[in-house]
Design a protein around this motif. Sequence first.
Motif, PDB file in Angstrom:
ATOM      1  N   GLY A 172       0.848  -1.177   0.000  1.00  0.00           N
ATOM      2  CA  GLY A 172       0.000   0.000   0.000  1.00  0.00           C
ATOM      3  C   GLY A 172       0.884   1.227   0.000  1.00  0.00           C
ATOM      4  N   SER A 173       0.267   2.399   0.014  1.00  0.00           N
ATOM      5  CA  SER A 173       1.039   3.619   0.203  1.00  0.00           C
ATOM      6  C   SER A 173       0.289   4.474   1.212  1.00  0.00           C
ATOM      7  N   ASP A 174       1.047   5.272   1.963  1.00  0.00           N
ATOM      8  CA  ASP A 174       0.478   5.996   3.097  1.00  0.00           C
ATOM      9  C   ASP A 174       0.954   7.444   3.058  1.00  0.00           C
ATOM     10  N   THR A 175       0.029   8.364   2.820  1.00  0.00           N
ATOM     11  CA  THR A 175       0.348   9.789   2.779  1.00  0.00           C
ATOM     12  C   THR A 175      -0.154  10.486   4.044  1.00  0.00           C
ATOM     13  N   GLY A 176      -1.310   9.987   4.548  1.00  0.00           N
ATOM     14  CA  GLY A 176      -1.853  10.562   5.787  1.00  0.00           C
ATOM     15  C   GLY A 176      -2.548   9.513   6.631  1.00  0.00           C
ATOM     16  N   GLY A 177      -2.317   8.241   6.271  1.00  0.00           N
ATOM     17  CA  GLY A 177      -2.962   7.149   7.004  1.00  0.00           C
ATOM     18  C   GLY A 177      -3.456   6.054   6.072  1.00  0.00           C
ATOM     19  N   SER A 178      -3.113   6.167   4.801  1.00  0.00           N
ATOM     20  CA  SER A 178      -3.697   5.306   3.762  1.00  0.00           C
ATOM     21  C   SER A 178      -3.318   3.830   3.834  1.00  0.00           C
ATOM     22  N   ILE A 179      -2.310   3.479   4.646  1.00  0.00           N
ATOM     23  CA  ILE A 179      -2.052   2.066   4.917  1.00  0.00           C
ATOM     24  C   ILE A 179      -2.732   1.700   6.238  1.00  0.00           C
ATOM     25  N   ARG A 180      -2.557   2.554   7.239  1.00  0.00           N
ATOM     26  CA  ARG A 180      -2.989   2.213   8.600  1.00  0.00           C
ATOM     27  C   ARG A 180      -4.501   2.204   8.787  1.00  0.00           C
ATOM     28  N   LEU A 181      -5.192   3.164   8.186  1.00  0.00           N
ATOM     29  CA  LEU A 181      -6.642   3.207   8.379  1.00  0.00           C
ATOM     30  C   LEU A 181      -7.351   1.994   7.770  1.00  0.00           C
ATOM     31  N   PRO A 182      -7.082   1.667   6.503  1.00  0.00           N
ATOM     32  CA  PRO A 182      -7.711   0.452   5.965  1.00  0.00           C
ATOM     33  C   PRO A 182      -7.277  -0.825   6.693  1.00  0.00           C
ATOM     34  N   ALA A 183      -6.007  -0.887   7.112  1.00  0.00           N
ATOM     35  CA  ALA A 183      -5.560  -2.060   7.876  1.00  0.00           C
ATOM     36  C   ALA A 183      -6.425  -2.178   9.129  1.00  0.00           C
ATOM     37  N   CYS A 184      -6.625  -1.077   9.803  1.00  0.00           N
ATOM     38  CA  CYS A 184      -7.427  -1.047  11.034  1.00  0.00           C
ATOM     39  C   CYS A 184      -8.883  -1.445  10.760  1.00  0.00           C
ATOM     40  N   PHE A 185      -9.485  -0.852   9.743  1.00  0.00           N
ATOM     41  CA  PHE A 185     -10.895  -1.122   9.438  1.00  0.00           C
ATOM     42  C   PHE A 185     -11.123  -2.574   8.999  1.00  0.00           C
ATOM     43  N   CYS A 186     -10.108  -3.175   8.372  1.00  0.00           N
ATOM     44  CA  CYS A 186     -10.278  -4.541   7.867  1.00  0.00           C
ATOM     45  C   CYS A 186      -9.644  -5.592   8.774  1.00  0.00           C
ATOM     46  N   GLY A 187      -9.074  -5.182   9.887  1.00  0.00           N
ATOM     47  CA  GLY A 187      -8.500  -6.153  10.821  1.00  0.00           C
ATOM     48  C   GLY A 187      -7.217  -6.801  10.335  1.00  0.00           C
ATOM     49  N   THR A 188      -6.389  -6.026   9.589  1.00  0.00           N
ATOM     50  CA  THR A 188      -5.102  -6.555   9.147  1.00  0.00           C
ATOM     51  C   THR A 188      -3.985  -5.687   9.719  1.00  0.00           C
ATOM     52  N   VAL A 189      -2.736  -6.100   9.459  1.00  0.00           N
ATOM     53  CA  VAL A 189      -1.588  -5.329   9.937  1.00  0.00           C
ATOM     54  C   VAL A 189      -1.072  -4.459   8.799  1.00  0.00           C
ATOM     55  N   GLY A 190      -0.630  -3.243   9.115  1.00  0.00           N
ATOM     56  CA  GLY A 190      -0.060  -2.373   8.088  1.00  0.00           C
ATOM     57  C   GLY A 190       1.068  -1.542   8.655  1.00  0.00           C
ATOM     58  N   LEU A 191       2.148  -1.438   7.894  1.00  0.00           N
ATOM     59  CA  LEU A 191       3.296  -0.639   8.344  1.00  0.00           C
ATOM     60  C   LEU A 191       3.505   0.561   7.439  1.00  0.00           C
ATOM     61  N   LEU A 210       5.287  13.554   1.992  1.00  0.00           N
ATOM     62  CA  LEU A 210       4.543  12.703   2.939  1.00  0.00           C
ATOM     63  C   LEU A 210       4.420  11.247   2.487  1.00  0.00           C
ATOM     64  N   ASP A 211       4.358  11.024   1.167  1.00  0.00           N
ATOM     65  CA  ASP A 211       4.115   9.683   0.618  1.00  0.00           C
ATOM     66  C   ASP A 211       5.143   8.663   1.086  1.00  0.00           C
ATOM     67  N   GLN A 212       4.689   7.468   1.372  1.00  0.00           N
ATOM     68  CA  GLN A 212       5.602   6.376   1.671  1.00  0.00           C
ATOM     69  C   GLN A 212       4.922   5.040   1.357  1.00  0.00           C
ATOM     70  N   ILE A 213       5.673   4.130   0.712  1.00  0.00           N
ATOM     71  CA  ILE A 213       5.154   2.797   0.400  1.00  0.00           C
ATOM     72  C   ILE A 213       5.388   1.892   1.599  1.00  0.00           C
ATOM     73  N   GLY A 214       4.460   0.977   1.863  1.00  0.00           N
ATOM     74  CA  GLY A 214       4.670   0.056   2.972  1.00  0.00           C
ATOM     75  C   GLY A 214       3.918  -1.246   2.789  1.00  0.00           C
ATOM     76  N   PRO A 215       4.267  -2.257   3.606  1.00  0.00           N
ATOM     77  CA  PRO A 215       3.630  -3.566   3.506  1.00  0.00           C
ATOM     78  C   PRO A 215       2.348  -3.676   4.339  1.00  0.00           C
ATOM     79  N   MET A 216       1.427  -4.511   3.850  1.00  0.00           N
ATOM     80  CA  MET A 216       0.207  -4.836   4.589  1.00  0.00           C
ATOM     81  C   MET A 216       0.079  -6.361   4.561  1.00  0.00           C
ATOM     82  N   ALA A 217      -0.283  -6.951   5.704  1.00  0.00           N
ATOM     83  CA  ALA A 217      -0.296  -8.409   5.773  1.00  0.00           C
ATOM     84  C   ALA A 217      -1.185  -8.890   6.913  1.00  0.00           C
ATOM     85  N   LYS A 218      -1.237 -10.219   7.058  1.00  0.00           N
ATOM     86  CA  LYS A 218      -2.080 -10.794   8.111  1.00  0.00           C
ATOM     87  C   LYS A 218      -1.426 -10.685   9.482  1.00  0.00           C
ATOM     88  N   THR A 219      -0.096 -10.737   9.508  1.00  0.00           N
ATOM     89  CA  THR A 219       0.609 -10.699  10.788  1.00  0.00           C
ATOM     90  C   THR A 219       1.749  -9.679  10.751  1.00  0.00           C
TER      91      THR A 219
END
Lengths: 510, 96
Positions: A172-191, A210-219
């Motif tokens: 995913g990519s995260d500029t203001g929460g774009s990895i963390r918010l969906p990870a949170c809403f869907c019950g997954t992990v996001g960095l 602000l932009d940064q690419i990061g991983p999203m996964a189950k654990t």
Amino acid sequence: MELTDLTIKKAHQGLVNGEFSALELCKAYLDRLKEKEKEISSYLTVVEDFALSQAKKIDDMILEGRDLPVLAGIPCAIKDAILVEGIRCTAASKILENYIAPYDATCVKKLKGEGAVILGKTNMDEFAMGSSTENSAFKITKNPHDLTRVPGGSSGGSASGISANECVFALGSDTGGSIRLPACFCGTVGLKPTYGAVSRYGLIAFASSLDQIGPMAKTVEDCKIVFDVISGKDEMDSTSVEPKLKVQSEKLKVNELRIGVPKEYFIEGMEKEVERVIKKVIKKYEELGAKIEEISLPHTEYALACYYIIALSEASANLARYDGIKYGYSVSDKPASLMDVYLQSREEGFGPEVRRRIILGTYALSAGYYEAYYLRAQKVRALLRKDFDEAFKKVDVILTPVSPTTAFKIGEKINDPLKMYLSDIFTVSVNLAGLPALAIPCGKTAPHHFAKEVRKQKRFNKEKIFSSGNKNLLQSGGGLPIGFQIIGRPFEENVILSLGEIFEKYGRAH
Amino acid sequence: MITKKEVKHIAKLARLGLKDKEIEKFQKELSSILGYIEKLKEVDISKVKTEIQPIGIDEAARKDTEKPKPKIENSKKLLELAPAVKNSYLKVKSIF
């Protein structure tokens, strides 16, 4: 266990031990995807043939008896803002509807180098602008925990894809929460890594500071595996750096850690369930021996306003490249002048939220307003960063909720831009300060009165009811994932990841 | 409150065509968002120097050496993405 339930580590072991082939694993995901996509819509593009040919190569490697990198043969998904050579890349915008990526993003090149199997490109808010993935020009992605709700955004398709077992991990990519918010809403992990930790070469730019690419996964462990592969300096991105601080995770002792809890992140209007579950997490860490300290980040209430000025100003400049001439959508009937080519191509190619943000950003940068808006926001940003610097003198990490609410209903906020922007209230500061932050699922909302009704039915199949979309049963929003966020010092991803792993190991079972 | 004239002016600066009814919509939405952003005026920034430097970046510049020429195939790939091309050039409307 189903093949589509596996984590990276388990899938890797299965491949190494010959329990299944890469082709079988890939096919299992493609089958799962075909079944789930009808209801979830995580993907914008699925590249079945490409995926199968990648998997085949891995099976050949296994036959030859070669060592298998940990990501080899692991099916993954890539947010549609990140280029994969030869595959359509739209950023969920009509203006890039027919754009074929001419090269690989560096992080994709690295994943391919390890043998990861790319299944397709995931849905998102257009140009990553949004908190719900409803701003996609092509489709609405549903939250797998409740199909009437949004998956969060902007990396919504990546999060829903993982949550619905349509891939093992995603970028995913995260500029203001774009990895963390969906990870949170869907019950997954996001960095969301430190600014500069992962090369952004090949990421369609939204707000460059602000932009940064990061991983999203189950654990957390899976996120760590992917982060280790994609991070590092890249000469194609001058803002990327080689991490200097490598903290060995084995050395991390939770009883030597100080965890800061900022009082500004427990605000009025926060859902009671979120507060209850987050406080339980804090208590868990305390029981495990961490020292909990209340801290203050005094400029927190200005973060969102500051973020929007900076993000939108940068976006208005970055999106100037879509001119109907070099690539992307161009107005079809011949306009009279070059100016009209610009005006009409951009009018027809960009969706409403993108247009809104371009106008706001242009306004903030225009003559006479630059100092009042952009320059002032940059100064407030410096103060926000100072808040964190001060806090990190006293504590090692900071723990907060990811969002004050759980996933909201589709359509609930789409007509009120300001209300939508407020979804990012706990995530934007991290981007402004350039820090790494990890979102980890830590529980679900209790089903409230919904439970009473259901408890009567002895044979209660939770999943069935959540996915049935029966609004009467879902009024209370029970069963929706809640996530917490661990913020670390710059380039201390290892610390926050290790702390996350500790929670996964000891915190969940109770 | 932003005026309609301002919205039109900004849209033109941004090279963004707008329909008449959108002008009013944007006028309202922008005013409400800018109202929220007014918050920033409460912050005392008198002692802050502007600092935009990202973390830890010291040697961003590459060495000043000749780079290999880009491959022709890459240029072709890029040209294929252009809406209108003539003799390997991007085609635009006459500007006069």
